[in-house]
Design an enzyme around this catalytic site. Structure first.
Site, PDB file in Angstrom:
ATOM      1  N   ASP A  16       0.831  -1.202   0.000  1.00 52.10           N
ATOM      2  CA  ASP A  16       0.000   0.000   0.000  1.00 52.10           C
ATOM      3  C   ASP A  16       0.869   1.257   0.000  1.00 52.10           C
ATOM      4  O   ASP A  16       2.101   1.164  -0.046  1.00 52.10           O
ATOM      5  CB  ASP A  16      -0.938  -0.058   1.212  1.00 52.10           C
ATOM      6  CG  ASP A  16      -0.206   0.077   2.542  1.00 52.10           C
ATOM      7  OD1 ASP A  16       0.969   0.504   2.575  1.00 52.10           O
ATOM      8  OD2 ASP A  16      -0.820  -0.236   3.568  1.00 52.10           O
ATOM      9  N   PRO A  58     -14.787 -24.262   2.779  1.00 52.41           N
ATOM     10  CA  PRO A  58     -15.216 -22.899   3.118  1.00 52.41           C
ATOM     11  C   PRO A  58     -14.770 -22.476   4.526  1.00 52.41           C
ATOM     12  O   PRO A  58     -14.736 -23.271   5.452  1.00 52.41           O
ATOM     13  CB  PRO A  58     -16.745 -22.954   3.009  1.00 52.41           C
ATOM     14  CG  PRO A  58     -17.110 -24.388   2.896  1.00 52.41           C
ATOM     15  CD  PRO A  58     -15.917 -25.122   2.392  1.00 52.41           C
TER      16      PRO A  58
END
Lengths: 147, 147, 147, 147
Positions: A16, A58
């Site tokens: 970032d 999941p």
């Protein structure tokens, strides 16, 4: 437990404007690292889905502590192992290590799931096959599952 | 043609260590902008898939020029319109504008595609329905498609 | 506390081959949602960085439970509020709600941080300004901070 | 020219609900592949930035054709080489190959750029150093640059 280790280079697009890894990027790394850990059974993801009829693994819960920032061009090692086996769920523990220091410590709780037989689009937890548990519980990594 | 405009704020996680948008993030914005353009027909993506049996609008070619960098906290406008209709393919033209200046100009060439009837996993281009063409060719945005 | 609500549409590129949101994508949504919550102070991210000399709000810990899957084209509401104020750290609590049901519940622990004065590249926690705490603790959202 | 080859596995999180790679994910792969190509000079990204004072290799144009879809668990090879050298810009050509078939063909046009001496936040193209051109133009990969 069997510990899978991957060495990665932190890439430009994972960082970032502060020059450090954007934290959701770490979760992409953890997700992929679970995939590579399960591949140590000897089954590719596709083979595992086909053999057991599962939709995947999941995620139902995660927890991560970020201990030290990683930057572009850093080399890191991701260490992944199953921390706990339940009946149809399990926890994968991950550590990311940089220069012998801990950069990240966390877990993913996942479910061994197949499509729900009656409700379209829903899934259903299934008992984790014993040979999968045996393979990933063997620290030597030599207990393999036949495809 | 109908031009769809979206105003967005550039987010922290879309930017790189140089403080500007990491260029693949623009492609995510373009992909989503095509989705919102097609929603001007009056059909949601799900409704469009269901009505016409398509798998989506797979991309076969892109071309983008990056004219000026965008940074965290910039407000930008994305302008999207169909540039050209083929029989089963079409081109969407996108511009990203910041403070009245052009930041990006590009296109996506996509196909109106359904699952191939004979080859599992493959797709097949289909004629674009006339009412979709009519709706997105109307600059007033008042020609809608019934779901 | 002040609760910020955002309504979003789940996009195609956020979903995986099982048709549900790829879980790291939720963390991108949470990160952005914290940004929008802090903007309720009246300061844009850039203005906040400039006024206080902070590098941002680095994340030191997260915990998330995934309660129900979200799919492409789902409309969801993200609700975000500060859960706890420390001296230089704070916790943001997030909920993602879909059709009145809880899809996700989680937190981010973050630090109010400026560049370390002596160690280049390092950061240092700083006391959170009282007016920031006051603004985000006011459920009416009318206590603003001057830029 | 020197061709750099990387073999990758397509990961779950790179794929969309149609089961194929979400196209912006390919651009992340291309961006990273350019980084690895330039590392064949013998300089890491950090060393290259430090030696030449550049901010990176910002992208000014891309063009990509998607020839065949890739899916989760596919093994692909990315082949990257400089296609053309300008004075301060250059083109990198990429191919992604799967099972001996071409999945993707494209280019990135990039600039060798340093911070603009007078305008904060802006960049300025610079002549590409001759030893970088020499290194990446040598198909044997044995012409290295000293850090």
């Amino acid at each position: 437990m069997l510990v899978n280790r991957r060495t990665l280079r932190i890439e430009w697009g994972q960082c970032d404007p502060a020059g450090i890894v954007f934290y959701p990027q770490y979760l992409i790394i953890l997700d992929t690292s679970t995939g590579w850990l399960f591949e140590r059974t000897g089954l590719t993801p596709s083979a595992m889905r086909q053999k057991y009829g599962i939709v995947g693994l999941p995620v139902v819960e995660i927890g991560v502590e970020f201990k030290a920032p990683c930057r572009f061009d850093d080399e890191v090692t991701v260490e992944s192992e199953v921390g706990e086996w339940g009946r149809s769920s399990f926890t994968v523990r991950h550590r990311i290590v940089k220069n012998d220091g801990l950069a990240l410590s966390g877990f993913e709780k996942r479910v061994w799931a197949r499509p729900h037989p009656d409700r379209p689009g829903a899934i259903q937890g299934q008992p984790i096959p014993a040979e999968i548990v045996a393979s990933l519980s063997d620290p030597t990594g030599t207990t393999r599952v036949n495809s």
